[in-house]
Design a protein around this motif. Structure first.
Motif, short mmCIF file in Angstrom:
data_model
loop_
_atom_site.label_atom_id
_atom_site.label_comp_id
_atom_site.label_asym_id
_atom_site.label_seq_id
_atom_site.Cartn_x
_atom_site.Cartn_y
_atom_site.Cartn_z
N GLY B 18 8.08 2.21 13.76
CA GLY B 18 8.29 3.59 14.54
C GLY B 18 8.70 4.80 13.82
N LEU B 19 9.69 4.35 12.88
CA LEU B 19 10.25 5.41 11.95
C LEU B 19 9.35 5.69 10.91
N THR B 20 8.50 4.69 10.48
CA THR B 20 7.40 5.15 9.45
C THR B 20 6.46 6.21 10.16
N VAL B 87 4.06 4.65 1.44
CA VAL B 87 3.46 3.73 2.42
C VAL B 87 2.39 3.03 1.90
N ILE B 88 1.36 3.81 1.05
CA ILE B 88 0.13 3.24 0.46
C ILE B 88 0.74 2.39 -0.61
N GLY B 89 1.49 2.80 -1.40
CA GLY B 89 2.02 1.98 -2.65
C GLY B 89 2.44 0.62 -2.04
N LEU B 90 3.33 0.73 -0.83
CA LEU B 90 3.75 -0.82 -0.49
C LEU B 90 2.76 -1.68 0.04
N GLY B 106 6.76 -1.26 7.54
CA GLY B 106 7.73 -0.02 8.12
C GLY B 106 8.95 -0.09 7.67
N VAL B 107 9.65 -1.11 7.62
CA VAL B 107 10.97 -1.03 7.01
C VAL B 107 11.08 -0.68 5.73
N ASN B 108 10.42 -1.36 5.03
CA ASN B 108 10.35 -1.03 3.34
C ASN B 108 10.02 0.42 3.26
N ALA B 109 9.00 0.93 3.81
CA ALA B 109 8.82 2.50 3.79
C ALA B 109 9.57 3.33 4.25
#
Lengths: 263, 216
Positions: B18-20, B87-90, B106-109
Protein backbone atom coordinates in the motif's frame (compact mmCIF):
# COMPACT_ATOMS: atom_id res chain seq x y z
CA UNK A 1 27.72 -9.64 -9.35
CA UNK A 2 26.25 -13.05 -9.76
CA UNK A 3 25.85 -13.43 -13.48
CA UNK A 4 23.21 -16.11 -13.15
CA UNK A 5 21.16 -16.39 -16.30
CA UNK A 6 18.41 -13.88 -15.96
CA UNK A 7 15.76 -15.49 -18.10
CA UNK A 8 14.28 -18.04 -15.74
CA UNK A 9 11.70 -19.17 -18.26
CA UNK A 10 11.76 -22.86 -19.14
CA UNK A 11 9.87 -23.86 -22.22
CA UNK A 12 7.13 -26.39 -21.65
CA UNK A 13 3.63 -27.47 -22.54
CA UNK A 14 2.10 -27.88 -19.09
CA UNK A 15 -1.27 -26.50 -18.01
CA UNK A 16 0.52 -23.84 -16.00
CA UNK A 17 2.49 -22.78 -19.08
CA UNK A 18 -0.67 -22.21 -21.08
CA UNK A 19 -2.50 -20.50 -18.22
CA UNK A 20 -3.51 -16.98 -19.32
CA UNK A 21 -0.67 -14.80 -17.94
CA UNK A 22 -2.92 -12.20 -16.34
CA UNK A 23 -4.93 -14.80 -14.46
CA UNK A 24 -1.81 -16.76 -13.56
CA UNK A 25 -0.21 -13.66 -12.11
CA UNK A 26 -3.27 -12.78 -10.03
CA UNK A 27 -3.85 -16.34 -8.79
CA UNK A 28 -0.28 -17.07 -7.80
CA UNK A 29 0.25 -13.72 -6.12
CA UNK A 30 -2.99 -14.17 -4.19
CA UNK A 31 -1.87 -17.61 -3.07
CA UNK A 32 1.53 -16.22 -2.05
CA UNK A 33 -0.16 -13.65 0.16
CA UNK A 34 -2.45 -16.26 1.68
CA UNK A 35 0.66 -18.30 2.52
CA UNK A 36 2.30 -15.27 4.08
CA UNK A 37 -0.76 -14.96 6.34
CA UNK A 38 -0.39 -18.48 7.75
CA UNK A 39 0.56 -18.53 11.41
CA UNK A 40 -0.84 -21.83 12.55
CA UNK A 41 1.41 -24.85 12.43
CA UNK A 42 -1.33 -27.27 11.32
CA UNK A 43 -1.67 -25.38 8.03
CA UNK A 44 1.95 -26.01 7.11
CA UNK A 45 1.33 -29.46 5.61
CA UNK A 46 -1.61 -28.32 3.43
CA UNK A 47 0.45 -25.32 2.32
CA UNK A 48 3.41 -27.47 1.32
CA UNK A 49 0.97 -29.88 -0.33
CA UNK A 50 -0.61 -27.17 -2.49
CA UNK A 51 2.83 -25.87 -3.40
CA UNK A 52 4.07 -29.34 -4.38
CA UNK A 53 0.94 -29.96 -6.44
CA UNK A 54 1.37 -26.69 -8.31
CA UNK A 55 5.00 -27.46 -8.97
CA UNK A 56 4.16 -30.93 -10.26
CA UNK A 57 1.49 -29.41 -12.52
CA UNK A 58 3.98 -26.92 -13.91
CA UNK A 59 6.23 -29.73 -15.19
CA UNK A 60 9.36 -27.79 -14.26
CA UNK A 61 12.39 -29.97 -13.39
CA UNK A 62 13.18 -30.31 -9.70
CA UNK A 63 16.79 -29.25 -10.35
CA UNK A 64 15.52 -25.82 -11.43
CA UNK A 65 13.90 -25.25 -8.07
CA UNK A 66 16.82 -26.60 -6.05
CA UNK A 67 19.29 -24.44 -7.95
CA UNK A 68 17.16 -21.36 -7.45
CA UNK A 69 16.44 -22.00 -3.77
CA UNK A 70 20.06 -22.57 -2.80
CA UNK A 71 21.25 -19.04 -2.17
CA UNK A 72 18.14 -17.50 -0.58
CA UNK A 73 17.71 -20.69 1.44
CA UNK A 74 21.16 -20.34 2.93
CA UNK A 75 20.37 -16.79 3.88
CA UNK A 76 17.10 -17.56 5.63
CA UNK A 77 18.64 -20.51 7.45
CA UNK A 78 21.22 -18.20 8.97
CA UNK A 79 18.43 -15.88 10.05
CA UNK A 80 16.16 -18.48 11.62
CA UNK A 81 18.70 -20.87 13.12
CA UNK A 82 18.90 -18.75 16.26
CA UNK A 83 15.17 -19.07 16.88
CA UNK A 84 15.07 -22.56 18.43
CA UNK A 85 17.81 -21.52 20.85
CA UNK A 86 16.78 -18.00 21.70
CA UNK A 87 13.02 -17.93 21.80
CA UNK A 88 10.42 -19.72 23.93
CA UNK A 89 10.21 -21.19 27.40
CA UNK A 90 9.64 -24.91 26.96
CA UNK A 91 13.08 -26.50 26.88
CA UNK A 92 13.18 -29.67 24.78
CA UNK A 93 16.84 -30.51 25.11
CA UNK A 94 19.83 -28.97 26.78
CA UNK A 95 23.50 -29.09 25.82
CA UNK A 96 25.40 -27.00 28.31
CA UNK A 97 24.35 -23.38 27.80
CA UNK A 98 22.51 -24.27 24.59
CA UNK A 99 18.84 -25.08 25.09
CA UNK A 100 16.58 -26.22 22.29
CA UNK A 101 13.20 -24.57 22.85
CA UNK A 102 9.88 -25.74 21.52
CA UNK A 103 8.29 -22.40 20.65
CA UNK A 104 11.35 -21.24 18.77
CA UNK A 105 11.57 -24.53 16.90
CA UNK A 106 7.92 -24.22 15.86
CA UNK A 107 8.42 -20.65 14.65
CA UNK A 108 11.43 -21.80 12.67
CA UNK A 109 9.49 -24.59 10.96
CA UNK A 110 6.71 -22.14 10.12
CA UNK A 111 9.04 -19.48 8.72
CA UNK A 112 11.02 -21.95 6.62
CA UNK A 113 7.88 -23.64 5.27
CA UNK A 114 6.30 -20.30 4.35
CA UNK A 115 9.52 -19.14 2.76
CA UNK A 116 9.93 -22.29 0.63
CA UNK A 117 6.28 -22.24 -0.44
CA UNK A 118 6.19 -18.57 -1.41
CA UNK A 119 9.47 -18.78 -3.25
CA UNK A 120 8.42 -21.92 -5.10
CA UNK A 121 5.21 -20.23 -6.27
CA UNK A 122 7.32 -17.29 -7.44
CA UNK A 123 9.58 -19.61 -9.39
CA UNK A 124 6.56 -21.36 -10.91
CA UNK A 125 5.38 -17.96 -12.13
CA UNK A 126 8.78 -17.02 -13.56
CA UNK A 127 9.61 -20.47 -14.85
CA UNK A 128 6.45 -20.79 -16.90
CA UNK A 129 6.05 -17.21 -18.12
CA UNK A 130 8.61 -15.41 -20.30
CA UNK A 131 9.65 -12.13 -18.67
CA UNK A 132 8.21 -9.95 -21.41
CA UNK A 133 4.85 -11.73 -21.23
CA UNK A 134 4.83 -11.21 -17.50
CA UNK A 135 5.56 -7.52 -17.92
CA UNK A 136 2.78 -7.22 -20.49
CA UNK A 137 0.40 -8.91 -18.06
CA UNK A 138 1.41 -6.47 -15.32
CA UNK A 139 0.95 -3.61 -17.75
CA UNK A 140 -2.57 -4.78 -18.59
CA UNK A 141 -3.32 -4.94 -14.86
CA UNK A 142 -2.55 -1.26 -14.48
CA UNK A 143 1.22 -0.97 -14.05
CA UNK A 144 2.02 2.65 -15.06
CA UNK A 145 3.67 3.08 -18.48
CA UNK A 146 6.65 4.83 -16.97
CA UNK A 147 7.36 1.93 -14.62
CA UNK A 148 6.92 -0.62 -17.40
CA UNK A 149 9.25 1.29 -19.72
CA UNK A 150 11.84 1.72 -17.00
CA UNK A 151 11.68 -1.97 -16.10
CA UNK A 152 12.18 -2.97 -19.72
CA UNK A 153 15.08 -0.60 -20.28
CA UNK A 154 16.76 -1.56 -17.02
CA UNK A 155 16.36 -5.22 -17.94
CA UNK A 156 17.80 -4.56 -21.40
CA UNK A 157 20.96 -2.89 -20.05
CA UNK A 158 21.49 -4.77 -16.81
CA UNK A 159 23.99 -7.32 -18.02
CA UNK A 160 25.81 -4.96 -20.32
CA UNK A 161 26.33 -2.67 -17.36
CA UNK A 162 27.53 -5.60 -15.26
CA UNK A 163 30.04 -6.45 -17.99
CA UNK A 164 31.16 -2.84 -18.11
CA UNK A 165 31.74 -2.85 -14.36
CA UNK A 166 33.74 -6.05 -14.41
CA UNK A 167 35.91 -4.74 -17.27
CA UNK A 168 36.58 -1.58 -15.29
CA UNK A 169 37.36 -3.54 -12.15
CA UNK A 170 39.76 -5.74 -14.08
CA UNK A 171 41.61 -2.75 -15.49
CA UNK A 172 41.80 -1.19 -12.02
CA UNK A 173 43.27 -4.41 -10.74
CA UNK A 174 45.81 -4.52 -13.58
CA UNK A 175 46.90 -1.02 -12.65
CA UNK A 176 47.65 -2.18 -9.14
CA UNK A 177 44.43 -1.55 -7.21
CA UNK A 178 44.02 -3.80 -4.21
CA UNK A 179 47.40 -5.50 -4.67
CA UNK A 180 48.98 -4.45 -1.43
CA UNK A 181 46.73 -6.48 0.79
CA UNK A 182 44.08 -8.98 -0.10
CA UNK A 183 41.52 -7.56 2.27
CA UNK A 184 41.09 -4.00 1.17
CA UNK A 185 42.00 -1.86 4.12
CA UNK A 186 39.41 0.83 4.25
CA UNK A 187 41.17 4.16 3.99
CA UNK A 188 40.22 7.42 2.36
CA UNK A 189 42.21 6.72 -0.76
CA UNK A 190 40.66 3.34 -1.46
CA UNK A 191 37.24 4.78 -0.84
CA UNK A 192 37.78 7.67 -3.23
CA UNK A 193 39.08 5.28 -5.88
CA UNK A 194 35.97 3.16 -5.48
CA UNK A 195 33.85 6.33 -5.67
CA UNK A 196 35.64 7.12 -8.92
CA UNK A 197 34.86 3.65 -10.22
CA UNK A 198 31.17 3.92 -9.47
CA UNK A 199 31.09 7.53 -10.67
CA UNK A 200 32.60 6.51 -14.00
CA UNK A 201 30.07 3.71 -14.28
CA UNK A 202 27.26 6.21 -13.72
CA UNK A 203 28.68 8.66 -16.25
CA UNK A 204 29.11 5.98 -18.89
CA UNK A 205 25.56 4.77 -18.29
CA UNK A 206 24.30 8.35 -18.51
CA UNK A 207 26.09 9.02 -21.78
CA UNK A 208 24.84 5.80 -23.22
CA UNK A 209 21.28 6.65 -22.15
CA UNK A 210 21.42 9.81 -24.24
CA UNK A 211 22.31 7.80 -27.32
CA UNK A 212 19.65 5.21 -26.47
CA UNK A 213 17.00 7.90 -26.15
CA UNK A 214 17.85 9.39 -29.54
CA UNK A 215 17.63 5.95 -31.11
CA UNK A 216 14.31 5.35 -29.37
CA UNK A 217 12.90 8.65 -30.64
CA UNK A 218 13.90 7.78 -34.19
CA UNK A 219 12.00 4.52 -33.84
CA UNK A 220 8.86 6.34 -32.75
CA UNK A 221 9.07 6.12 -28.95
CA UNK A 222 6.20 7.89 -27.23
CA UNK A 223 3.97 7.79 -30.32
CA UNK A 224 2.17 4.58 -29.37
CA UNK A 225 -1.58 4.98 -28.97
CA UNK A 226 -3.20 3.07 -26.16
CA UNK A 227 -5.41 1.26 -28.67
CA UNK A 228 -2.26 -0.23 -30.19
CA UNK A 229 -1.53 -2.18 -27.04
CA UNK A 230 -2.17 -5.86 -27.64
CA UNK A 231 -5.73 -6.90 -27.02
CA UNK A 232 -6.29 -9.22 -24.07
CA UNK A 233 -5.96 -12.86 -24.81
CA UNK A 234 -9.29 -14.55 -24.03
CA UNK A 235 -9.08 -17.00 -21.14
CA UNK A 236 -9.61 -20.68 -21.93
CA UNK A 237 -11.39 -23.15 -19.68
CA UNK A 238 -8.31 -24.66 -18.06
CA UNK A 239 -7.12 -21.19 -17.10
CA UNK A 240 -10.45 -20.35 -15.52
CA UNK A 241 -10.52 -23.64 -13.60
CA UNK A 242 -6.95 -23.17 -12.35
CA UNK A 243 -7.68 -19.58 -11.36
CA UNK A 244 -10.81 -20.44 -9.44
CA UNK A 245 -9.03 -23.31 -7.67
CA UNK A 246 -6.21 -21.00 -6.60
CA UNK A 247 -8.57 -18.29 -5.45
CA UNK A 248 -10.58 -20.84 -3.46
CA UNK A 249 -7.43 -22.28 -1.91
CA UNK A 250 -6.24 -18.79 -0.95
CA UNK A 251 -9.59 -17.90 0.61
CA UNK A 252 -9.70 -21.29 2.34
CA UNK A 253 -6.29 -20.77 3.93
CA UNK A 254 -7.17 -17.30 5.13
CA UNK A 255 -10.53 -18.38 6.58
CA UNK A 256 -9.00 -21.39 8.36
CA UNK A 257 -6.27 -19.17 9.74
CA UNK A 258 -8.87 -16.70 10.99
CA UNK A 259 -10.93 -19.42 12.70
CA UNK A 260 -7.78 -20.63 14.46
CA UNK A 261 -7.10 -17.07 15.50
CA UNK A 262 -10.59 -16.57 16.89
CA UNK A 263 -10.61 -19.83 18.84
CA UNK B 1 19.30 -5.45 4.38
CA UNK B 2 16.35 -7.08 2.71
CA UNK B 3 13.39 -8.79 4.32
CA UNK B 4 12.92 -12.22 2.74
CA UNK B 5 9.63 -13.97 2.00
CA UNK B 6 7.90 -15.80 4.80
CA UNK B 7 9.29 -13.80 7.71
CA UNK B 8 6.85 -10.95 8.12
CA UNK B 9 3.07 -11.48 8.41
CA UNK B 10 0.76 -10.86 5.47
CA UNK B 11 -0.65 -7.65 6.97
CA UNK B 12 2.83 -6.11 6.96
CA UNK B 13 3.37 -7.23 3.35
CA UNK B 14 0.07 -5.67 2.31
CA UNK B 15 0.78 -2.47 4.20
CA UNK B 16 4.17 -2.34 2.46
CA UNK B 17 2.52 -2.67 -0.93
CA UNK B 18 0.00 0.00 0.00
CA UNK B 19 2.74 2.44 0.99
CA UNK B 20 4.79 1.57 -2.07
CA UNK B 21 1.76 2.19 -4.25
CA UNK B 22 1.24 5.55 -2.65
CA UNK B 23 4.87 6.67 -2.94
CA UNK B 24 5.10 5.43 -6.52
CA UNK B 25 1.99 7.42 -7.38
CA UNK B 26 3.42 10.46 -5.61
CA UNK B 27 6.77 10.15 -7.37
CA UNK B 28 5.16 9.71 -10.78
CA UNK B 29 2.99 12.76 -10.17
CA UNK B 30 6.02 14.84 -9.25
CA UNK B 31 7.84 13.55 -12.34
CA UNK B 32 4.88 14.53 -14.51
CA UNK B 33 4.85 18.00 -12.99
CA UNK B 34 8.46 18.49 -14.05
CA UNK B 35 7.38 18.27 -17.67
CA UNK B 36 8.12 15.76 -20.43
CA UNK B 37 9.58 12.68 -18.70
CA UNK B 38 10.60 11.12 -22.05
CA UNK B 39 14.32 11.92 -22.03
CA UNK B 40 14.52 11.15 -18.31
CA UNK B 41 13.27 7.59 -18.68
CA UNK B 42 16.34 6.10 -20.40
CA UNK B 43 18.61 8.06 -18.08
CA UNK B 44 16.86 6.81 -14.97
CA UNK B 45 16.71 3.26 -16.33
CA UNK B 46 20.37 2.98 -17.22
CA UNK B 47 21.37 4.52 -13.91
CA UNK B 48 19.08 2.04 -12.16
CA UNK B 49 20.95 -0.74 -13.94
CA UNK B 50 24.25 0.81 -12.85
CA UNK B 51 23.14 1.13 -9.23
CA UNK B 52 21.82 -2.39 -9.25
CA UNK B 53 25.11 -3.74 -10.55
CA UNK B 54 27.15 -1.68 -8.12
CA UNK B 55 25.14 -2.64 -5.06
CA UNK B 56 24.83 -6.34 -5.75
CA UNK B 57 28.20 -7.14 -4.27
CA UNK B 58 27.24 -8.04 -0.74
CA UNK B 59 28.28 -10.28 2.10
CA UNK B 60 25.29 -11.77 3.92
CA UNK B 61 25.85 -11.37 7.66
CA UNK B 62 22.36 -11.80 9.08
CA UNK B 63 20.23 -10.07 9.99
CA UNK B 64 21.91 -7.40 7.89
CA UNK B 65 24.27 -7.76 4.98
CA UNK B 66 27.31 -5.57 4.73
CA UNK B 67 27.51 -3.69 1.48
CA UNK B 68 26.84 -0.19 0.32
CA UNK B 69 23.12 0.35 0.17
CA UNK B 70 23.47 3.36 -2.14
CA UNK B 71 19.86 4.42 -1.63
CA UNK B 72 20.90 7.88 -0.43
CA UNK B 73 23.08 8.30 -3.49
CA UNK B 74 20.21 7.12 -5.67
CA UNK B 75 17.98 9.79 -4.20
CA UNK B 76 20.65 12.44 -4.68
CA UNK B 77 21.26 11.55 -8.34
CA UNK B 78 17.80 10.47 -9.52
CA UNK B 79 15.46 12.66 -7.48
CA UNK B 80 11.86 11.52 -7.77
CA UNK B 81 12.92 8.77 -10.14
CA UNK B 82 14.69 7.11 -7.24
CA UNK B 83 11.53 5.55 -5.84
CA UNK B 84 10.48 3.74 -9.04
CA UNK B 85 14.15 2.89 -9.57
CA UNK B 86 14.30 1.20 -6.17
CA UNK B 87 11.06 -0.71 -6.81
CA UNK B 88 12.49 -1.99 -10.10
CA UNK B 89 15.90 -2.74 -8.63
CA UNK B 90 14.37 -4.76 -5.79
CA UNK B 91 12.12 -6.58 -8.24
CA UNK B 92 15.17 -7.69 -10.22
CA UNK B 93 17.06 -8.54 -7.07
CA UNK B 94 14.23 -10.84 -5.98
CA UNK B 95 14.18 -12.45 -9.43
CA UNK B 96 17.90 -12.83 -10.12
CA UNK B 97 19.59 -13.49 -6.81
CA UNK B 98 16.61 -14.26 -4.61
CA UNK B 99 17.55 -11.40 -2.30
CA UNK B 100 14.40 -10.00 -0.72
CA UNK B 101 11.18 -11.46 -2.06
CA UNK B 102 8.07 -10.90 -4.11
CA UNK B 103 5.62 -10.67 -1.20
CA UNK B 104 7.99 -8.42 0.72
CA UNK B 105 8.80 -6.20 -2.27
CA UNK B 106 6.50 -3.49 -0.94
CA UNK B 107 8.02 -3.54 2.54
CA UNK B 108 11.56 -3.45 1.17
CA UNK B 109 10.74 -0.70 -1.33
CA UNK B 110 9.25 1.49 1.39
CA UNK B 111 12.19 0.77 3.67
CA UNK B 112 14.73 1.93 1.08
CA UNK B 113 12.69 4.24 -1.13
CA UNK B 114 11.30 6.64 1.45
CA UNK B 115 14.78 7.40 2.85
CA UNK B 116 15.97 7.87 -0.76
CA UNK B 117 13.28 10.50 -1.36
CA UNK B 118 14.24 12.15 1.90
CA UNK B 119 17.91 12.15 0.88
CA UNK B 120 16.96 13.88 -2.35
CA UNK B 121 15.20 16.64 -0.44
CA UNK B 122 18.11 17.00 1.96
CA UNK B 123 20.48 17.32 -0.97
CA UNK B 124 18.26 20.00 -2.50
CA UNK B 125 18.47 22.01 0.74
CA UNK B 126 21.86 23.29 -0.42
CA UNK B 127 19.98 25.68 -2.72
CA UNK B 128 18.51 27.30 0.38
CA UNK B 129 21.87 27.61 2.09
CA UNK B 130 23.65 29.28 -0.78
CA UNK B 131 21.52 30.53 -3.63
CA UNK B 132 24.39 32.01 -5.60
CA UNK B 133 26.70 29.07 -5.73
CA UNK B 134 24.99 25.88 -4.62
CA UNK B 135 27.44 23.67 -6.52
CA UNK B 136 30.46 24.55 -4.38
CA UNK B 137 32.34 21.32 -3.61
CA UNK B 138 32.19 21.89 0.15
CA UNK B 139 28.46 22.41 0.10
CA UNK B 140 27.90 19.50 -2.26
CA UNK B 141 30.03 17.31 -0.06
CA UNK B 142 28.24 18.19 3.16
CA UNK B 143 24.76 17.71 1.78
CA UNK B 144 25.68 14.56 -0.11
CA UNK B 145 27.16 13.17 3.10
CA UNK B 146 23.94 13.94 4.94
CA UNK B 147 21.92 12.37 2.13
CA UNK B 148 23.96 9.16 2.16
CA UNK B 149 24.09 9.01 5.95
CA UNK B 150 20.35 9.46 6.39
CA UNK B 151 19.54 7.11 3.52
CA UNK B 152 21.27 4.23 5.27
CA UNK B 153 20.49 5.20 8.85
CA UNK B 154 16.77 5.57 8.27
CA UNK B 155 16.54 2.35 6.26
CA UNK B 156 18.40 0.53 9.02
CA UNK B 157 16.04 1.91 11.64
CA UNK B 158 12.96 0.88 9.67
CA UNK B 159 14.48 -2.55 9.03
CA UNK B 160 15.19 -3.14 12.69
CA UNK B 161 11.79 -1.83 13.66
CA UNK B 162 10.08 -4.32 11.36
CA UNK B 163 12.29 -7.25 12.33
CA UNK B 164 11.94 -6.63 16.05
CA UNK B 165 8.21 -6.02 15.88
CA UNK B 166 7.44 -9.12 13.86
CA UNK B 167 10.05 -11.86 14.07
CA UNK B 168 10.91 -12.97 17.57
CA UNK B 169 8.10 -14.92 19.15
CA UNK B 170 9.02 -14.74 22.80
CA UNK B 171 12.52 -13.37 23.18
CA UNK B 172 12.91 -11.92 26.62
CA UNK B 173 12.97 -8.15 26.90
CA UNK B 174 16.59 -7.94 28.04
CA UNK B 175 17.97 -9.89 25.07
CA UNK B 176 15.83 -7.85 22.76
CA UNK B 177 17.04 -4.54 24.10
CA UNK B 178 20.69 -5.54 23.92
CA UNK B 179 20.12 -6.69 20.35
CA UNK B 180 18.53 -3.36 19.38
CA UNK B 181 21.29 -1.30 20.94
CA UNK B 182 24.06 -3.45 19.43
CA UNK B 183 22.51 -3.35 15.98
CA UNK B 184 21.95 0.39 16.12
CA UNK B 185 25.54 1.01 17.22
CA UNK B 186 26.74 -1.33 14.48
CA UNK B 187 25.00 0.75 11.84
CA UNK B 188 26.46 4.12 12.83
CA UNK B 189 29.90 3.45 11.30
CA UNK B 190 28.19 2.00 8.24
CA UNK B 191 26.07 5.13 7.85
CA UNK B 192 29.19 7.31 8.16
CA UNK B 193 30.92 5.16 5.55
CA UNK B 194 27.92 5.42 3.25
CA UNK B 195 27.75 9.20 3.75
CA UNK B 196 31.47 9.62 3.06
CA UNK B 197 31.25 7.51 -0.05
CA UNK B 198 28.23 9.45 -1.31
CA UNK B 199 30.03 12.76 -0.73
CA UNK B 200 33.14 11.59 -2.60
CA UNK B 201 31.07 10.33 -5.48
CA UNK B 202 29.01 13.49 -5.78
CA UNK B 203 32.14 15.65 -5.79
CA UNK B 204 33.60 13.38 -8.45
CA UNK B 205 30.46 13.70 -10.57
CA UNK B 206 30.45 17.47 -10.15
CA UNK B 207 34.05 17.59 -11.40
CA UNK B 208 33.60 15.24 -14.33
CA UNK B 209 29.97 15.42 -15.42
CA UNK B 210 28.11 18.19 -13.62
CA UNK B 211 24.92 17.86 -15.69
CA UNK B 212 24.24 14.56 -13.97
CA UNK B 213 23.59 16.53 -10.78
CA UNK B 214 21.96 19.67 -12.12
CA UNK B 215 19.40 17.95 -14.32
CA UNK B 216 16.54 19.13 -12.16
Amino acid sequence: MATASFETYIDGRSRIHSWTPRLKLISLVLLMFAFAAIKHLSLVIPMLGVTAMMYALSGLPLSFLLKRLRYPGLFILMVVLVLPFGSGETVLAQWGPLALRQEGLMTMVLVVARFVSILTLGFILLGTTPFLTLLRAMRSLGLPTLLADMTLLTYRYLFETADMLSTMQRSMHLRGFGHRNRWLRLNGRTLSQLAGLLGTLLIRSYERSERVYKAMLLRGYGQLQSSQLAAHQPADRTSLVLTSLCVMAAIGFVITELTFLLK
Amino acid sequence: MHIPDGIVPAQVCLAGYGLTGFFTWYSLRQIDKQGNPGPQIPKASLLTAAFFVASSIYIPIPPASVHLLLNGLLGVVLGYFSFPAIVIGLFFQALIVGHGGLTTLGVNATMMGVPALLSYHIFQLRFLVDRKNPQRPVLLGIFAFLGGFIGLALSALIFMGIVIATVPADFNAGTEQTAIVTLTLMHIPLAILEGGFTAMLVIFLQRVKPELLTGR
